[in-house]
Design a protein around this motif. Structure first.
Motif, PDB file in Angstrom:
ATOM      1  N   VAL A 245       0.914  -1.392  -0.017  1.00  0.00           N
ATOM      2  CA  VAL A 245       0.075   0.173   0.044  1.00  0.00           C
ATOM      3  C   VAL A 245       0.875   1.096   0.184  1.00  0.00           C
ATOM      4  O   VAL A 245       0.442   2.143  -0.700  1.00  0.00           O
ATOM      5  N   ARG A 246       1.949   1.137   0.562  1.00  0.00           N
ATOM      6  CA  ARG A 246       2.882   2.562   0.777  1.00  0.00           C
ATOM      7  C   ARG A 246       3.693   2.738  -0.332  1.00  0.00           C
ATOM      8  O   ARG A 246       4.223   3.694  -0.496  1.00  0.00           O
ATOM      9  N   GLN A 247       3.587   1.886  -1.366  1.00  0.00           N
ATOM     10  CA  GLN A 247       4.302   1.972  -2.750  1.00  0.00           C
ATOM     11  C   GLN A 247       3.503   3.040  -3.320  1.00  0.00           C
ATOM     12  O   GLN A 247       3.801   3.535  -4.467  1.00  0.00           O
ATOM     13  N   PHE A 248       2.241   3.379  -2.839  1.00  0.00           N
ATOM     14  CA  PHE A 248       1.311   4.427  -3.685  1.00  0.00           C
ATOM     15  C   PHE A 248       1.240   5.764  -3.171  1.00  0.00           C
ATOM     16  O   PHE A 248       0.434   5.710  -1.904  1.00  0.00           O
ATOM     17  N   PRO A 249       2.272   6.769  -3.140  1.00  0.00           N
ATOM     18  CA  PRO A 249       2.246   7.853  -2.325  1.00  0.00           C
ATOM     19  C   PRO A 249       0.944   8.629  -2.056  1.00  0.00           C
ATOM     20  O   PRO A 249       0.633   9.473  -1.193  1.00  0.00           O
ATOM     21  N   ASP A 250      -0.196   8.586  -3.087  1.00  0.00           N
ATOM     22  CA  ASP A 250      -1.320   9.461  -2.890  1.00  0.00           C
ATOM     23  C   ASP A 250      -2.366   8.594  -2.054  1.00  0.00           C
ATOM     24  O   ASP A 250      -3.332   9.379  -1.667  1.00  0.00           O
TER      25      ASP A 250
ATOM     26  N   VAL B  96      -9.131   2.424   0.933  1.00  0.00           N
ATOM     27  CA  VAL B  96      -8.191   3.367   0.691  1.00  0.00           C
ATOM     28  C   VAL B  96      -8.654   4.512   0.471  1.00  0.00           C
ATOM     29  O   VAL B  96      -9.847   5.031  -0.357  1.00  0.00           O
ATOM     30  N   GLU B  97      -8.140   5.741   1.115  1.00  0.00           N
ATOM     31  CA  GLU B  97      -8.383   7.244   0.989  1.00  0.00           C
ATOM     32  C   GLU B  97      -7.385   7.559  -0.134  1.00  0.00           C
ATOM     33  O   GLU B  97      -6.161   7.557   0.185  1.00  0.00           O
ATOM     34  N   SER B  98      -7.719   8.235  -1.065  1.00  0.00           N
ATOM     35  CA  SER B  98      -6.769   8.668  -2.024  1.00  0.00           C
ATOM     36  C   SER B  98      -7.386   9.831  -2.925  1.00  0.00           C
ATOM     37  O   SER B  98      -8.616   9.623  -3.535  1.00  0.00           O
ATOM     38  N   PRO B  99      -6.753  11.109  -3.214  1.00  0.00           N
ATOM     39  CA  PRO B  99      -7.498  11.925  -3.963  1.00  0.00           C
ATOM     40  C   PRO B  99      -7.543  11.650  -5.219  1.00  0.00           C
ATOM     41  O   PRO B  99      -8.200  12.244  -6.111  1.00  0.00           O
ATOM     42  N   THR B 100      -6.558  10.802  -5.801  1.00  0.00           N
ATOM     43  CA  THR B 100      -6.723  10.476  -7.303  1.00  0.00           C
ATOM     44  C   THR B 100      -7.243   9.112  -7.670  1.00  0.00           C
ATOM     45  O   THR B 100      -7.113   8.461  -8.615  1.00  0.00           O
ATOM     46  N   GLY B 101      -8.082   8.652  -6.523  1.00  0.00           N
ATOM     47  CA  GLY B 101      -8.866   7.362  -6.775  1.00  0.00           C
ATOM     48  C   GLY B 101      -8.048   6.249  -6.460  1.00  0.00           C
ATOM     49  O   GLY B 101      -6.714   6.299  -5.893  1.00  0.00           O
ATOM     50  N   VAL B 102      -8.645   4.954  -6.558  1.00  0.00           N
ATOM     51  CA  VAL B 102      -8.028   3.640  -6.130  1.00  0.00           C
ATOM     52  C   VAL B 102      -7.014   3.285  -7.262  1.00  0.00           C
ATOM     53  O   VAL B 102      -7.073   3.479  -8.468  1.00  0.00           O
ATOM     54  N   PRO B 103      -5.576   3.242  -7.019  1.00  0.00           N
ATOM     55  CA  PRO B 103      -4.678   2.728  -8.015  1.00  0.00           C
ATOM     56  C   PRO B 103      -5.129   1.527  -8.831  1.00  0.00           C
ATOM     57  O   PRO B 103      -5.408   0.516  -8.093  1.00  0.00           O
ATOM     58  N   ALA B 104      -4.871   1.400 -10.031  1.00  0.00           N
ATOM     59  CA  ALA B 104      -5.270   0.495 -10.795  1.00  0.00           C
ATOM     60  C   ALA B 104      -4.667  -0.835 -10.462  1.00  0.00           C
ATOM     61  O   ALA B 104      -5.315  -1.909 -10.540  1.00  0.00           O
ATOM     62  N   ASP B 105      -3.402  -0.704 -10.229  1.00  0.00           N
ATOM     63  CA  ASP B 105      -2.926  -2.137 -10.077  1.00  0.00           C
ATOM     64  C   ASP B 105      -2.562  -2.453  -8.525  1.00  0.00           C
ATOM     65  O   ASP B 105      -1.826  -3.288  -8.195  1.00  0.00           O
ATOM     66  N   LEU B 106      -3.275  -1.865  -7.728  1.00  0.00           N
ATOM     67  CA  LEU B 106      -3.127  -2.136  -6.091  1.00  0.00           C
ATOM     68  C   LEU B 106      -3.443  -3.667  -5.825  1.00  0.00           C
ATOM     69  O   LEU B 106      -2.982  -4.447  -5.267  1.00  0.00           O
ATOM     70  N   GLY B 107      -4.778  -3.994  -6.562  1.00  0.00           N
ATOM     71  CA  GLY B 107      -5.353  -5.414  -5.984  1.00  0.00           C
ATOM     72  C   GLY B 107      -4.190  -6.435  -6.616  1.00  0.00           C
ATOM     73  O   GLY B 107      -3.976  -7.271  -6.026  1.00  0.00           O
ATOM     74  N   ARG B 108      -3.938  -6.102  -7.820  1.00  0.00           N
ATOM     75  CA  ARG B 108      -2.859  -7.137  -8.531  1.00  0.00           C
ATOM     76  C   ARG B 108      -1.662  -7.342  -7.841  1.00  0.00           C
ATOM     77  O   ARG B 108      -1.531  -8.544  -7.649  1.00  0.00           O
ATOM     78  N   ARG B 109      -1.019  -6.280  -7.200  1.00  0.00           N
ATOM     79  CA  ARG B 109       0.044  -6.434  -6.524  1.00  0.00           C
ATOM     80  C   ARG B 109      -0.056  -7.026  -5.089  1.00  0.00           C
ATOM     81  O   ARG B 109       0.600  -7.785  -4.684  1.00  0.00           O
ATOM     82  N   LEU B 110      -1.226  -6.852  -4.564  1.00  0.00           N
ATOM     83  CA  LEU B 110      -1.490  -7.547  -3.113  1.00  0.00           C
ATOM     84  C   LEU B 110      -1.736  -9.011  -3.295  1.00  0.00           C
ATOM     85  O   LEU B 110      -1.308  -9.988  -2.752  1.00  0.00           O
ATOM     86  N   SER B 111      -2.338  -9.220  -4.697  1.00  0.00           N
ATOM     87  CA  SER B 111      -2.537 -10.810  -5.107  1.00  0.00           C
ATOM     88  C   SER B 111      -1.281 -11.653  -5.131  1.00  0.00           C
ATOM     89  O   SER B 111      -1.059 -12.471  -4.792  1.00  0.00           O
ATOM     90  N   GLU B 112      -0.463 -10.844  -5.882  1.00  0.00           N
ATOM     91  CA  GLU B 112       0.733 -11.466  -6.407  1.00  0.00           C
ATOM     92  C   GLU B 112       1.818 -11.805  -5.115  1.00  0.00           C
ATOM     93  O   GLU B 112       2.420 -12.804  -5.114  1.00  0.00           O
ATOM     94  N   ALA B 113       1.627 -10.720  -3.986  1.00  0.00           N
ATOM     95  CA  ALA B 113       2.323 -11.079  -2.810  1.00  0.00           C
ATOM     96  C   ALA B 113       1.628 -12.047  -2.030  1.00  0.00           C
ATOM     97  O   ALA B 113       2.177 -12.528  -0.998  1.00  0.00           O
ATOM     98  N   HIS B 114       0.425 -12.631  -2.302  1.00  0.00           N
ATOM     99  CA  HIS B 114      -0.203 -13.616  -1.491  1.00  0.00           C
ATOM    100  C   HIS B 114      -0.724 -14.633  -2.192  1.00  0.00           C
ATOM    101  O   HIS B 114      -1.771 -15.164  -2.033  1.00  0.00           O
ATOM    102  N   GLU B 115       0.167 -15.329  -2.906  1.00  0.00           N
ATOM    103  CA  GLU B 115      -0.162 -16.666  -3.467  1.00  0.00           C
ATOM    104  C   GLU B 115      -1.243 -16.407  -4.348  1.00  0.00           C
ATOM    105  O   GLU B 115      -2.199 -17.608  -4.365  1.00  0.00           O
ATOM    106  N   GLY B 116      -1.774 -15.445  -4.972  1.00  0.00           N
ATOM    107  CA  GLY B 116      -2.769 -15.313  -5.983  1.00  0.00           C
ATOM    108  C   GLY B 116      -4.182 -15.161  -5.090  1.00  0.00           C
ATOM    109  O   GLY B 116      -5.288 -15.042  -5.640  1.00  0.00           O
TER     110      GLY B 116
END
Length: 440
Positions: free
Chosen positions: A359-364, A385-405
């Motif tokens: 999550v902290r890889q996304f400064p917004d 998440v609270e973010s002025p620029t919206g939900v990062p497009a690849d946040l879910g993918r990165r979380l999934s890749e780090a947790h065995e899918g």
């Protein structure tokens, strides 16, 4: 000490053999002292241990382990302080409690005047190692309640000779104005609150990197050693981060990050013995293997602490990974998390640190919350998440890749709707009622 990078040059540069000799002598004294505690008299007898059996540090494992559950049980049977203390409330000068972030009844700890001098001394190792000196102005962004928090840092900064500004109970905006008004060069807080201060500074139009603050001393959460989180804090403040770790049960910090930033925290080994054990077998693990941190404290006179199971997960490496010259071993990456923080979701382990690293890889993203929910017979993980620029497009993918899918549902929260924290953050909310991992 003046001009030296070490608070206690004599002991911080001891060889391993010299350190072991010193610690064995202190351990013998501590075990004899612990015989005055009703808990330890009983525990020693049950384990068949006597202090005279200590002929080398290898005999440490003859001493029975102490758990939080045992401490809590003692308090329940013999309130309010239990059967661990060897002092009485009349002889003590302070009482502190754990933060209670787990929702359980806080532990209560009595401290004598001798204890409190030691608490400040331990913090002085960390402050001096981070480069804090008498010419500094230290701002302590802390509410000064019964949680032990930064009380010891306050006293240590005074011992060093720094000008101390206690933050006390006030708004985040008021604290920021004091930081600027007093020209603070050092700020002490939890990692979460350092980010909260930075968020408020942006809202108020305050340029923190242009302020005199040059060091942030963090404690209370593993996040201070998460590279992504510390990088975010350092960018927001334009200042160096120095992490520390301690706990109320020990009374103070036992590890600190020196000015060399070796990627971990030094153990203050002349003052404590810290073992790293396999949390299942309780056997020692070698350097470079993650295990549970078990602490024996030499400085707390009112409540002897022998082989306390912290539930903290650490990876210990030799002292020479750091070029600072200390003989103290290092916890690589600081405190990696807690064994009891893990959540089992459809057969996959989810740790708070692993989620925060991504999550902290996304400064917004200004704040986030992780919710463990049950939909029918299926466990789900929802990241809000609270973010002025919206939900990062690849946040879910990165979380999934780090947790065995494992799939994470990512949702955007309205601005300023997620909780903010001054002390330990409680970002992980489990709304399930059945045992963890009971459904797949």
């Amino acid at each position: 000490m003046l001009g030296s990078p070490y608070w206690n040059p004599k002991t911080e540069t001891l060889s391993r053999a010299e350190l072991d000799s010193l610690r064995l002598a202190k351990l013998r004294v501590l075990c004899r002292h612990a015989m005055s505690s009703a808990h330890y008299r009983r525990a020693f007898a049950q384990a068949g241990f006597e202090p005279d059996q200590l002929r080398g540090l290898g005999d440490l494992r003859r001493i029975p382990l102490l758990t939080r559950a045992e401490w809590m049980h003692g308090q329940e049977v013999n309130p309010p302080f239990g059967d661990l203390p060897v002092t009485t409330p009349e002889a003590a000068i302070r009482v502190h409690t754990t933060s209670g972030t787990s929702g359980s009844t806080p532990l209560r700890a009595l401290d004598t005047r001798q204890d409190w001098a030691w608490v400040a001394e331990m913090w002085a190792y960390g402050l001096w190692g981070a480069g804090v000196r008498a010419h500094d102005t230290a701002y302590i962004a802390f509410g000064y309640g019964s949680f032990i928090g930064f009380w010891g840092l306050h006293d240590a900064a005074q011992r060093i000779g720094a000008l101390v500004v206690p933050g006390g109970a006030q708004t985040t905006g008021s604290r920021l104005r004091q930081i600027l008004d007093f020209g603070a060069t050092v700020v002490a807080s939890t990692p979460t609150y350092a980010l909260r201060l930075a968020e408020e500074a942006v809202a108020l139009g305050i340029d923190l990197p242009a302020s005199p603050v040059r060091r942030l001393i963090l404690s209370g959460e593993p996040a201070g050693s998460i590279p992504e989180t510390r990088a975010l804090i350092e960018r927001a403040w334009g200042a160096a981060v120095h992490d520390t770790a301690g706990m109320t049960e020990v009374g103070t910090i036992t590890t600190f990050e020196c000015a060399h930033h070796p990627g971990g925290m030094h153990i203050i080994e002349d003052q404590v013995i810290e073992e790293v054990l396999d949390p299942l077998t309780l056997e020692p693990v070698p350097y470079g293997v993650v295990g549970e941190r078990v602490v024996t404290s030499f400085g707390r006179a009112g409540i002897p602490l022998l082989r306390y199971r912290t539930a903290d997960l650490v990876e210990r490496v030799p002292h020479d990974v750091c070029g600072c010259g200390r003989g103290f071993d290092v916890y690589r990456g600081g405190i990696l998390g807690r064994a009891d923080d893990m959540k089992l979701i459809r057969g996959t382990n989810v740790y708070p640190r692993a989620v925060e690293q991504i999550v902290r890889q996304f400064p917004d993203i200004t704040e986030f919350q992780v919710r463990f929910e049950r939909t029918g017979i299926r466990d789900e993980v929802v990241v809000r998440v609270e973010s002025p620029t919206g939900v990062p497009a690849d946040l879910g993918r990165r979380l999934s890749e780090a947790h065995e899918g494992l799939k994470f549902r990512v949702e955007q929260a309205e601005p300023d709707t997620l909780p903010r924290f001054e002390l330990k953050a409680r970002r992980f909310v489990d709304t399930r009622t059945a045992p963890l991992g009971a459904t797949r």
